[in-house]
Design a protein around this motif. Structure first.
Motif: not given
Ligand code: BTN
Length: 258
Positions: A28, A52, A56, A58, A123
């Motif tokens: 990530s 990735q 990750k 939310r 989304k």
């Molecule tokens: C969501 O909608 O739940 C948030 C998603 C966020 C994704 C981005 S991709 C770049 C960064 N690295 C990650 O592991 N997550 C964020």
């Protein structure tokens, strides 16, 4: 693969992208950014990856991050901001990204409170804000942005779409990245100075997908149902409950009922 020099050439920013770390594949970008930030990386440091393997989202969800998406994390060190003042940042960044996408593709994504971007009820992008704090002061923020750009929707989770699918052709990732960083930087620097969302509220509410809708909000220990009126200057969602009382929601997950 992303190349530092190529990105630098296309950027029109002052702070964002002063330092850039590109990867072909990472777990990530958030984790790499955390490591860099805790060893003193400068504000605006950008971590970007093609793929990735442990993206990750939310609420501890995973985030599908195959090739063709814009997956990056930015390190922010807004020394004057306390945790409270940070509450407006997610929706502000959602607005900046919505404007950047509109500029580059001509489609107008809507903001689903607090920080998702939708188009045609699907989304398109998500934002993950993580912070390290000392008592109530923010030490640093890792702003994670994921945008489904040139990915066929069949490779995305149910209910998600990509810019390519909506626009009908591939979108230049580097131009989109440059435009989005430019928009986020401009809005962030203004927000950092004034520490209020007031100058942005009109735009935010115009693009809000939930305002004016019947919603169900999942809070940590219960769910509430009511009519979403608007978003306030701290980024809270004002919901009129069925008993006529208004409640300001500061975090949670919204389901649109009508
Ligand atoms: C969501 O909608 O739940 C948030 C998603 C966020 C994704 C981005 S991709 C770049 C960064 N690295 C990650 O592991 N997550 C964020």
């Amino acid at each position: 693969m992303w190349q530092v020099e190529e990105i630098k050439k296309s950027l029109k920013t002052k702070i964002f992208g002063r330092q850039i770390h590109c990867f072909e594949e990472v777990g990530s970008t958030q984790d790499i950014a955390h490591t860099l930030a805790s060893s003193g990386a400068i504000e605006g440091t950008l971590v970007i990856a093609d793929v990735q393997t442990e993206g990750k989202g939310r609420f501890l969800r995973s985030w599908a991050s195959p090739k063709g998406g814009l997956w990056f994390s930015l390190i922010l060190t807004p020394t004057l901001i306390s945790l409270n003042q940070l509450s407006g940042l997610p929706i502000l960044v959602a607005l900046s990204i919505a404007k950047g996408i509109k500029d580059k593709t001509n489609i107008q994504p809507l903001i689903k409170w607090p920080n998702d971007l939708y188009f045609n009820k699907k989304k398109l992008a998500g934002i993950l804000i993580e912070s390290a704090t000392i008592e109530v002061a923010v030490k640093y923020i890792i702003l994670g942005v994921g945008i489904n750009v040139n990915i066929d929707s069949t490779h995305l989770p149910f209910g998600a779409t990509s810019l390519m699918n909506e626009v009908g052709k591939e979108v230049s990732m580097i131009e989109l990245l440059a435009k989005i960083l430019e928009k986020i930087e401009k809005d962030y620097l203004k927000f950092k100075k004034t520490q209020t969302l007031l100058p942005f509220l009109k735009e935010i509410n115009e693009l809000s997908l939930v305002s004016g809708k019947e919603v169900k909000v999942k809070l940590p220990n219960k769910s509430i149902q009511g009519y979403a009126i608007s978003i306030d200057e701290h980024g809270g969602l004002i919901v009129k409950l069925d008993d006529g009382q208004s409640q300001i929601i500061t975090s949670g997950e919204v389901k649109i009922l009508s």
